[in-house]
Design an enzyme around this catalytic site. Structure first.
Site, PDB file in Angstrom:
ATOM      1  CE  LYS A 206      -6.105   4.034   6.144  1.00  0.00           C
ATOM      2  NZ  LYS A 206      -6.538   4.055   4.763  1.00  0.00           N
ATOM      3  CB  CYS A 260      -4.399  -0.884   3.886  1.00  0.00           C
ATOM      4  SG  CYS A 260      -3.881   0.050   2.468  1.00  0.00           S
TER       5      CYS A 260
HETATM    6  N1  SAJ Z   1     -11.123  -9.562   1.679  1.00  0.00           N
HETATM    7  C1  SAJ Z   1     -11.729 -10.744   2.126  1.00  0.00           C
HETATM    8  N2  SAJ Z   1     -13.057 -10.716   2.414  1.00  0.00           N
HETATM    9  C2  SAJ Z   1     -13.818  -9.592   2.281  1.00  0.00           C
HETATM   10  C3  SAJ Z   1     -13.195  -8.400   1.840  1.00  0.00           C
HETATM   11  C4  SAJ Z   1     -11.841  -8.416   1.545  1.00  0.00           C
HETATM   12  O1  SAJ Z   1     -11.089 -11.779   2.267  1.00  0.00           O
HETATM   13  O2  SAJ Z   1     -15.035  -9.653   2.564  1.00  0.00           O
HETATM   14  C5  SAJ Z   1      -9.678  -9.550   1.403  1.00  0.00           C
HETATM   15  C6  SAJ Z   1      -9.317  -9.125  -0.020  1.00  0.00           C
HETATM   16  O3  SAJ Z   1      -9.381 -10.211  -0.896  1.00  0.00           O
HETATM   17  C7  SAJ Z   1      -7.909  -8.601   0.189  1.00  0.00           C
HETATM   18  C8  SAJ Z   1      -7.953  -7.976   1.587  1.00  0.00           C
HETATM   19  O4  SAJ Z   1      -9.091  -8.535   2.213  1.00  0.00           O
HETATM   20  O5  SAJ Z   1      -6.976  -9.648   0.204  1.00  0.00           O
HETATM   21  C9  SAJ Z   1      -8.012  -6.467   1.620  1.00  0.00           C
HETATM   22  O6  SAJ Z   1      -8.922  -6.002   0.642  1.00  0.00           O
HETATM   23  P1  SAJ Z   1      -9.980  -4.845   0.896  1.00  0.00           P
HETATM   24  O7  SAJ Z   1     -11.116  -5.057  -0.005  1.00  0.00           O
HETATM   25  O8  SAJ Z   1     -10.299  -4.750   2.339  1.00  0.00           O
HETATM   26  O9  SAJ Z   1      -9.325  -3.504   0.405  1.00  0.00           O
HETATM   27  P2  SAJ Z   1      -7.893  -2.795   0.300  1.00  0.00           P
HETATM   28  O10 SAJ Z   1      -6.883  -3.338   1.250  1.00  0.00           O
HETATM   29  O11 SAJ Z   1      -7.559  -2.799  -1.128  1.00  0.00           O
HETATM   30  O12 SAJ Z   1      -8.261  -1.290   0.751  1.00  0.00           O
HETATM   31  C10 SAJ Z   1      -8.565  -1.003   2.100  1.00  0.00           C
HETATM   32  C11 SAJ Z   1      -9.859  -0.185   2.130  1.00  0.00           C
HETATM   33  N3  SAJ Z   1     -10.306  -0.035   3.519  1.00  0.00           N
HETATM   34  C12 SAJ Z   1     -11.557  -0.371   3.896  1.00  0.00           C
HETATM   35  O13 SAJ Z   1     -12.381  -0.825   3.140  1.00  0.00           O
HETATM   36  C13 SAJ Z   1     -11.902  -0.124   5.321  1.00  0.00           C
HETATM   37  C14 SAJ Z   1      -9.598   1.173   1.502  1.00  0.00           C
HETATM   38  O14 SAJ Z   1     -10.740   2.001   1.578  1.00  0.00           O
HETATM   39  C15 SAJ Z   1      -8.424   1.867   2.222  1.00  0.00           C
HETATM   40  O15 SAJ Z   1      -8.151   3.136   1.678  1.00  0.00           O
HETATM   41  C16 SAJ Z   1      -7.206   1.001   2.010  1.00  0.00           C
HETATM   42  O16 SAJ Z   1      -7.466  -0.267   2.650  1.00  0.00           O
HETATM   43  C17 SAJ Z   1      -6.026   1.722   2.630  1.00  0.00           C
HETATM   44  O17 SAJ Z   1      -5.246   2.306   1.875  1.00  0.00           O
HETATM   45  O18 SAJ Z   1      -5.934   1.779   3.854  1.00  0.00           O
END
Ligand code: SAJ
Length: 452
Positions: A206, A260
């Site tokens: 994780k 997360c």
């Molecule tokens: N973000 C960027 N660039 C990207 C992707 C995301 O700047 O290319 C930013 C988003 O805008 C946001 C942050 O990152 O601010 C986090 O967003 P995220 O899309 O990574 O997703 P979360 O935090 O909503 O969910 C993540 C997911 N983990 C992964 O994709 C590895 C989800 O599957 C997990 O279950 C969740 O964390 C968790 O609960 O751990």
């Protein structure tokens, strides 16, 4: 269904509550436990305390069917699932107090033969050192009397139900027997394939997933910084690089939020400081993006101490969740530099602000923009994409820092705005604010197809 009939879910938040409702829908008799009066009162009244429409619907159905009940004290059951928050403290060390208090309150209700599962994202070793230790303290041998597992949630907020049902699960047992039993349990209500392993490997997997994402976003943000200096547009270049079959550069932005991704890498950094310097640097890069955007807006002429409009409080587009959002970091810097602000968000109603400050949160964009010297776009809410220059005409200066590349830049430049885009040099119209070195010519890149 597996051999179990009753489940107690401890922690009824973004993961625990939909999990409880899906278990109830699958025919289990489910008891949900939470320390929050607000959550328990809502559930006792037949309502869902969470807003995601699909979650609210299955929760209400489960309550109405009588298969889901809720209270503040755990009830005995065949299976116990713990889904409580595991934040980091201000000094970035893991705060496991909620896991500890959840298992300490639950352990007296756990009887021989039960299955106990931790789903909260946790440092490696937590299942053994916290969950098993608490059960042992209550007279149960965690290796023979009960089956103890770690099975991390992997839910993507906004698509919670689909992700619980369809994602593959990693099921880590303190013993192979425990893992096998939990695998059968998840298979009884989820459609993804559960894979079994040991508890420490599941805990690590994780943390690896979310650290992978954080480091990759940091990489994209560094590429964005290089592009800003080099006078090219990182989006065009990412488009080119991603045509390679084994390259998938992420999207740069104003930082990384949520409960997360900005939290979980710290669990590895704290436990393995010597070997995780890359993760630490990625965290610092991502946390530095909000300040960089503001610095660049100031270079473009934004007057320090003026009023700015911040567009977006949510950490990701089209969500109502502002936890750890880049906007929170930005507000801290704005406060230090003497700015006042108005934050617009169509969905968020609660925002954590620096001590002594007001959120000034509104869902009225005109109100937020009025009298602002600049607009800073922090969240990729889909509706921001359609905004036209006229909407921003109520501002006192024509500066827009686009942290998410939401705007149709050329129409803003034509209308005389200075646009500060993440990952590209700023672009200024005839009456824009930029001057001197900060106003760089940007070459127009285009992908030339083989037929051109
Ligand atoms: N973000 C960027 N660039 C990207 C992707 C995301 O700047 O290319 C930013 C988003 O805008 C946001 C942050 O990152 O601010 C986090 O967003 P995220 O899309 O990574 O997703 P979360 O935090 O909503 O969910 C993540 C997911 N983990 C992964 O994709 C590895 C989800 O599957 C997990 O279950 C969740 O964390 C968790 O609960 O751990």
């Amino acid at each position: 269904m597996s051999m179990e009939r009753s489940v107690t879910v401890v922690g009824l938040g973004y993961v625990g509550l939909p999990t409880a409702a899906l278990l109830a829908r699958a025919g289990y008799s489910v008891f949900g436990v939470d320390v929050s009066d607000r959550i328990i009162d809502a559930l006792k009244g037949g309502e869902s305390p969470l807003g995601e429409p699909e979650v609210a619907q299955i929760v209400c159905e489960a309550l109405a069917s009588g298969q889901l009940k809720a209270g503040k004290v755990a009830e005995p059951a065949d299976v116990f699932i713990i889904c409580v928050p595991t934040p980091v403290r201000a000094d970035k060390t893991a705060d496991l107090s909620m896991v500890r208090s959840a298992i300490e309150a639950t352990a007296p209700k756990v009887k021989k033969g039960a299955l106990v599962i931790l789903e909260s994202t946790s440092p490696i070793g937590t299942t053994r050192d916290v969950i098993a230790a608490a059960l042992q303290k209550n007279g149960l041998d965690p290796y023979t009397d009960v089956d103890v597992c770690y099975c991390p949630e992997r839910v993507f907020p906004g698509a919670t139900v689909r992700e619980i049902l369809h994602n593959d699960r990693v099921v880590g047992g303190l013993t192979p027997k425990a893992a096998e039993r939990a695998r059968a349990f998840y298979q009884s209500f989820c459609e993804g394939s559960p894979v079994t392993t040991d508890a420490a490997s599941a805990e690590f997997s994780k943390l690896m997933e979310n650290t992978y994402r954080d480091v990759n976003i940091a990489l994209a943000n560094v590429f964005a910084r290089v592009a800003e200096e080099a006078g090219v547009d990182v989006q065009d270049v990412i488009g080119l690089a991603n045509r390679h079959p084994r390259v998938n550069v992420h999207s740069p932005g104003p930082g990384v939020g949520g409960h997360c991704i900005p939290v979980d890498p710290w669990f590895l950094i704290e436990s393995f400081p010597q070997d995780t310097k890359l993760f630490l640097q990625a965290r610092n890069i991502n946390d530095g993006q909000a300040q960089r955007l503001l610095d660049r807006a100031e270079k473009a002429g934004l007057a320090r101490g003026s009023k700015v409009a911040v567009l977006g409080a949510a950490y990701r587009g089209d969500l109502d969740d502002s936890r750890e959002s880049p906007t929170e970091l930005l507000l801290g810097i704005l406060q230090e530099r003497g700015y006042s602000w108005s934050v617009h968000d169509p969905y968020v109603t609660r925002l954590h602000v620096p001590d002594g400050a007001e959120a000034n949160l509104t869902d009225n964009l005109d109100e937020a923009l009025k009298g602002a010297s600049a607009a800073l776009i922090m969240t990729d809410h889909a509706r921001y994409r359609a905004l036209s220059p006229e909407k921003f005409s109520v501002m006192t200066q024509k500066i827009i820092a686009d942290g998410r590349r939401m705007l149709h830049e050329s129409s803003f430049v034509e209308a005389g705005f200075t646009v500060v885009p993440v990952g590209a040099p700023l672009a200024a119209g005839a009456d824009g604010e930029a001057s001197g070195d900060s106003k760089k010519e940007r070459p127009s890149l285009r992908v030339i197809s083989s037929s051109d």
